[in-house]
Design an enzyme around this catalytic site. Structure first.
Site, PDB file in Angstrom:
ATOM      1  N   SER A   1      -1.991   8.973  -6.131  1.00  0.00           N
ATOM      2  CA  SER A   1      -2.618   8.068  -5.177  1.00  0.00           C
ATOM      3  C   SER A   1      -3.106   6.817  -5.918  1.00  0.00           C
ATOM      4  CB  SER A   1      -3.753   8.783  -4.435  1.00  0.00           C
ATOM      5  OG  SER A   1      -4.143   8.071  -3.299  1.00  0.00           O
TER       6      SER A   1
ATOM      7  N   TYR B   1      -7.622   8.761 -12.822  1.00  0.00           N
ATOM      8  CA  TYR B   1      -7.736   8.281 -11.430  1.00  0.00           C
ATOM      9  C   TYR B   1      -8.430   6.920 -11.404  1.00  0.00           C
ATOM     10  CZ  TYR B   1      -8.431   8.247  -6.395  1.00  0.00           C
ATOM     11  OH  TYR B   1      -8.401   7.897  -5.070  1.00  0.00           O
TER      12      TYR B   1
ATOM     13  N   ASP C   1       3.915  11.271   4.191  1.00  0.00           N
ATOM     14  CA  ASP C   1       2.636  10.786   3.683  1.00  0.00           C
ATOM     15  C   ASP C   1       2.158   9.650   4.582  1.00  0.00           C
ATOM     16  OD1 ASP C   1       0.459   9.792   2.313  1.00  0.00           O
ATOM     17  OD2 ASP C   1       1.384  10.001   0.352  1.00  0.00           O
TER      18      ASP C   1
ATOM     19  N   HIS D   1       0.273  13.623   1.900  1.00  0.00           N
ATOM     20  CA  HIS D   1      -0.372  13.039   0.728  1.00  0.00           C
ATOM     21  C   HIS D   1      -0.751  14.085  -0.309  1.00  0.00           C
ATOM     22  CE1 HIS D   1      -2.030   9.581  -1.244  1.00  0.00           C
ATOM     23  NE2 HIS D   1      -3.244  10.098  -1.295  1.00  0.00           N
TER      24      HIS D   1
END
Length: 753
Positions: free
Chosen positions: A595, A514, A681, A722
């Site tokens: 993301s 991430y 999303d 999302h």
């Protein structure tokens, strides 16, 4: 971090050099067969795609802009409109192509069955004690959404209070219950997004957020809108009234991008307003004394109609306790006007301080209650009954719990945890002596402990344990290792697989990352990862990259703004580490991120296509020159920078996935790529994935003589956003599609008996 592309030598810079025997095996792998076979039409693997197999996508070569001295083409700008006929045609044709490929994945149905079987286990939330009852979430296994249950005491059978599975046919309606309680009411609030939910203690009023512009797309459907969400407002709703009567009690039109978070203190006396501008861990803290506001005698609730700023009335009487963006401040507790705050002011790994609101003279008057620790990160603190507070630390990316005094500096005791993992839920309040917490790890699905304060040592006892049929934590093994990044920084990662798993270059390996927004990737349990290990003999690696919050503000800053390239370097260093240590090889290495992590894996695919056999990019931010223009994207400038500023633009342009797709040298390929997004999303709009996919297909497979045969496709989910609140069956289907695709393109055989 440039490396030699694979030219039969299989040599990478940075000290990695693969042995001759391994080179011979990998060069015979279908992904590395020379293009002469392809020119003869011999299939290399079942999911191979030739240029003519891709849908024809309209490309506007004439559309370009002059940005800070650069001519920037944007030939797929039209895909930013989710309702246009061209976008709908694009989505339909891409989904048709992808479904055809997924149907060829030999392990798809078996993986789905395995995951459904293992996912069917009871999952418990932490009980929360409110009034004279307990409340908790429970999913029996395959329910689309968790059910809110209640019971008067812990020994009786629970009753269902709210079942969201009855609110929609496909399970796509989810709820979150703050403070563990919920009930169904006829009141209906619309146009609510990125909202606080702060109840007054009488239960009759609610502070919440709206936007002045109605939230909907051109087609009128909620969740597909792309307009920037600005000018957030704070409203107040009294139960039993129409939303049309709700006063707007706070708006900040002079700062349209500021956001307002509302919270009511434990004693019900104060409204706390956390004012933020983006996602940087800083905020202003404003307060309002609710005891001094008028009430409606007929309803027995607050009456704030005289403070409706939308009607030009009086302003809410606020005390601007902290009125700058120098640090973050979050509420822990208060004794009247004496407040206890969790803050990073002069404390990059956080501390707890106290200050008297009525005599506040600035941060210089803060008194430490829990001082800054030089190594451990103080993630949160919760006050309990009496002079007690539980503090949760992150120590080398695993949790440590401690019991502290609330009023002064005193460590009362460590609270034992069963291993290296994380406390992903905690329940306790100043009203009760008992508290609950839930412990999870990569191999532990969830253990809930109950503890009670007393005169002696606090000793948690087992309350509930989730068990997965046929699985035992001792059947698996977790290791923590560190990779050396380009600048010498040591980057931690957790590596896990079956007990005693071998370090073999033949292992399929799932590398997850991430690296952003001060978010820490702590140990967590994932059925899909366990299925990957069991089904394919796989290894899973969870990386802790800079940009996250694992080691405090310095760690975050080292991977944000102009330092963002460090995050990509860290991830590539982790990939090189697992290859060098023979946990896997590039042909078997699968990168995954969602993301901001979708941006991560897409950028790394551009920079080092030789490192990966497959890329799974979920709901990624892919257009770094226009991200700030859509939905809540303006808030991300705190991490990414402002594309409108020349210095920031140069950094963003250098790594933006959309703008850095390049054909590899000497006829080599990109790894197989699957981009995943949801048509609803409203955080990271699907336009990001659409535009990158079109660019990938054009640049890498848009010519009849293109070498690219590894598929470049997308999976566009309908009626999902999302990710949060996704129903169980959709979670299972997505995981099966992703990981069976990854197994197919990395030639990873099914090994589970």
């Amino acid at each position: 971090m440039c490396a030699l592309l694979w030219r039969g030598l299989l040599i990478q810079e940075g000290g990695i050099k693969l042995g001759t025997g391994l080179a011979q095996r990998l060069c015979s792998h279908p992904r590395y067969v020379r293009s002469s076979r392809r020119s003869q039409g011999v299939p290399v693997m079942g999911l191979e795609l030739a240029p003519q197999d891709y849908p024809k996508v309209i490309r506007d070569e004439d559309f370009a802009e002059q940005l800070h001295g650069h001519t920037v083409k944007d030939p797929y700008r039209y895909l930013e409109d989710p309702d246009s006929d061209r976008t709908c045609q694009f989505v339909d044709s891409q989904n048709l192509l992808t479904q055809g490929l997924l149907d060829k994945c030999q392990s798809r149905s078996r993986f789905r069955d395995l995951m459904r079987d293992l996912y069917n286990y009871p999952r418990y939330g932490c009980p929360r004690h409110e009034g004279n009852r307990y409340y908790w979430n429970f999913n029996s296994g395959l329910q689309a959404q968790a059910v809110l249950q209640t019971q008067r005491n812990l020994d009786e059978d629970p009753q269902v209070l709210l079942d969201p599975n009855k609110l929609s046919d496909d399970g796509t309606v989810a709820f979150m219950a703050k403070d563990g309680s919920a009930t169904e009411l006829p009141d209906k609030l619309e146009n609510v997004k990125f909202s606080s939910m702060a109840w007054t203690h009488d239960g009759k009023g609610l502070f919440y957020n709206t936007y002045p512009k109605k939230l909907q797309s051109q087609a009128g459907e909620l969740g597909t809108e792309t307009d920037a969400n600005i000018n957030q407002r704070l409203s107040f709703h009294v139960l039993g009234t129409s939303q049309a009567e709700d006063p707007v009690i706070l708006a900040i039109p002079e700062h349209p991008e500021w956001m307002i978070g509302a919270e009511v203190t434990d004693d019900g006396s104060y409204l706390l307003l956390s004012i933020s501008n983006g996602c940087e861990p800083v905020n202003r803290l404003w307060t309002c004394d609710l005891t001094k506001l008028p009430t409606d005698s007929s309803r027995g609730s607050l009456d704030l109609k005289d403070f409706d700023v939308a009607e030009g009335k009086h302003r809410l009487p606020l005390t601007k306790f902290i009125d700058n963006f120098d640090a973050s401040y979050s509420y822990v507790a208060n004794n009247g006007s004496e407040f206890f705050l969790h803050t990073n002011l002069l404390a990059p790994r956080y501390r707890v301080v106290k200050a008297d609101l009525s005599q506040f003279g600035g941060p210089d008057n803060f008194t430490d209650v829990v001082p800054h620790h030089p190594q451990d990160l103080l993630q949160w603190a919760t006050a309990l009954k009496g002079d007690n507070m539980v503090c949760c630390y992150l120590r080398d990316v695993h949790h440590v719990l401690q019991l502290h005094a609330l009023s002064h500096q005193q460590l009362l005791q460590d609270i034992p945890l069963p291993g290296l993992g994380s406390v992903n839920a905690f329940s306790g309040s100043r009203k009760h002596a008992e508290f609950f917490f839930k412990f999870v790890s990569f191999i532990e699905p969830g253990v809930i402990y109950r503890a009670e304060l007393g005169d002696g040592h606090v000793q948690p006892s087992l309350f509930k344990r989730s068990t997965v049929k046929g699985l035992q934590p001792e059947d698996f093994e977790v290791r923590q290792e560190f990779a050396k990044s380009k600048d010498g920084t040591m980057v931690p990662m957790f590596i896990f697989g079956r007990k005693g798993f071998q370090q073999s270059s033949c292992n399929p390996l799932l590398l997850y990352g991430y690296g952003g927004f001060n978010i820490s990737l702590e140990p967590s349990f994932s059925v899909s990862r366990i299925c990957f290990i069991l089904a394919f003999g796989g290894v899973v690696v969870s990386t802790n990259l800079r940009g996250g919050g694992e080691y405090g503000l310095e760690w975050r800053a080292a991977g944000s703004l102009h330092n963002k390239q460090n995050v990509f370097n860290d991830f590539q260093a982790c990939a090189e580490h697992v290859i060098h240590q023979k946990y896997t090889c590039p042909a078997k290495l699968i990168s995954q991120g969602g993301s901001n992590g979708g941006l991560l894996v897409a950028a790394c695919a551009n920079q080092r296509p030789d490192l990966f056999g497959c890329v799974l990019a979920q709901v990624g931010v892919m257009d770094m020159l226009r991200f700030h223009l859509f939905t809540i994207g303006h808030a991300w400038m705190s991490d990414y920078g402002d594309p409108g500023k020349p210095d920031d633009f140069d950094v963003l342009y250098a790594y933006s996935p959309l703008h850095n797709v390049r054909v590899p040298e000497d006829g080599h390929q990109y790894p197989a790529m699957l981009l995943l997004t949801g048509d609803h999303d409203d955080r990271v709009s699907p336009l990001h994935s659409h535009k990158l996919l079109a660019e990938l297909q054009y640049q890498l497979a848009g010519r009849t003589n293109a070498a690219q045969r590894n598929p470049l496709v997308s999976r566009i989910e309908v009626r999902t956003g999302h990710g949060a609140g996704k129903p169980t069956e959709k979670v299972i289907a997505e995981a099966a599609d992703m990981l069976s695709f990854a197994a197919e393109v990395t030639d990873s055989a099914w090994v589970r008996c």
